[in-house]
Design an enzyme around this catalytic site. Structure first.
Site, mmCIF file in Angstrom:
data_model
loop_
_atom_site.group_PDB
_atom_site.id
_atom_site.type_symbol
_atom_site.label_atom_id
_atom_site.label_comp_id
_atom_site.label_asym_id
_atom_site.label_seq_id
_atom_site.Cartn_x
_atom_site.Cartn_y
_atom_site.Cartn_z
ATOM 1 N N CYS A 67 0.821 -1.163 0.103
ATOM 2 C CA CYS A 67 -0.100 -0.062 -0.092
ATOM 3 C C CYS A 67 0.785 1.084 -0.005
ATOM 4 O O CYS A 67 1.647 1.688 1.052
ATOM 5 C CB CYS A 67 -0.926 0.089 1.149
ATOM 6 S SG CYS A 67 -1.859 1.693 1.666
ATOM 7 N N CYS B 57 -0.022 3.778 2.781
ATOM 8 C CA CYS B 57 0.490 3.323 4.056
ATOM 9 C C CYS B 57 2.125 3.566 4.363
ATOM 10 O O CYS B 57 2.538 3.973 5.162
ATOM 11 C CB CYS B 57 0.312 1.821 4.104
ATOM 12 S SG CYS B 57 -1.560 1.044 4.220
#
Length: 124
Positions: A30, A33
């Site tokens: 991600c 993230c």
């Protein structure tokens, strides 16, 4: 304070304890993230009295499903066992610090009374 790894085995124990707990639900693949990780780490260092934990949604799929994590990063904040906030998407350090400040100011006895009143009202 360094962040701790949260798993299905230590989740309840971690969030049910006294004080504030901030969790970051993330995955290695991600991009947002990865951009959020240093922000989360910096905020954890700025708040040594708060427990910061990271939940790898790939490794902890059962826990993530139980908490209905549908997008990442997601930040969840608990105080004294009560979930106070859940925010999805890339958050700023200021936003996380603001959540923590509001949690510290919260009258937990009053919060529990309000929750119990809602439960009682919903049971009728």
């Amino acid at each position: 304070m360094a962040t701790v790894e949260i798993t299905g085995e230590n989740f309840q124990e971690t969030v049910q304890g006294d004080g504030i707990v901030v969790l970051d639900f993330w995955a290695e693949w991600c991009g947002p993230c990865q951009r959020f990780a240093p922000i989360f780490e910096r905020v954890s260092e700025e708040n040594p009295d708060v427990v910061f934990g990271k939940v790898d949604t790939e490794a902890q799929q059962e826990l993530s499903a139980a908490l209905q994590i549908q997008s990442i990063p997601t930040v969840m904040m608990f105080r004294d066992g009560l979930m106070l906030a859940r925010e999805s998407g890339l958050q700023s350090g200021k936003a996380i610090n603001d959540l923590i400040a509001r949690a510290k100011e919260l009258d937990m006895d009053e919060a529990r009374r309000q929750i119990e009143a809602l439960r009682q009202g919903g049971a009728q």
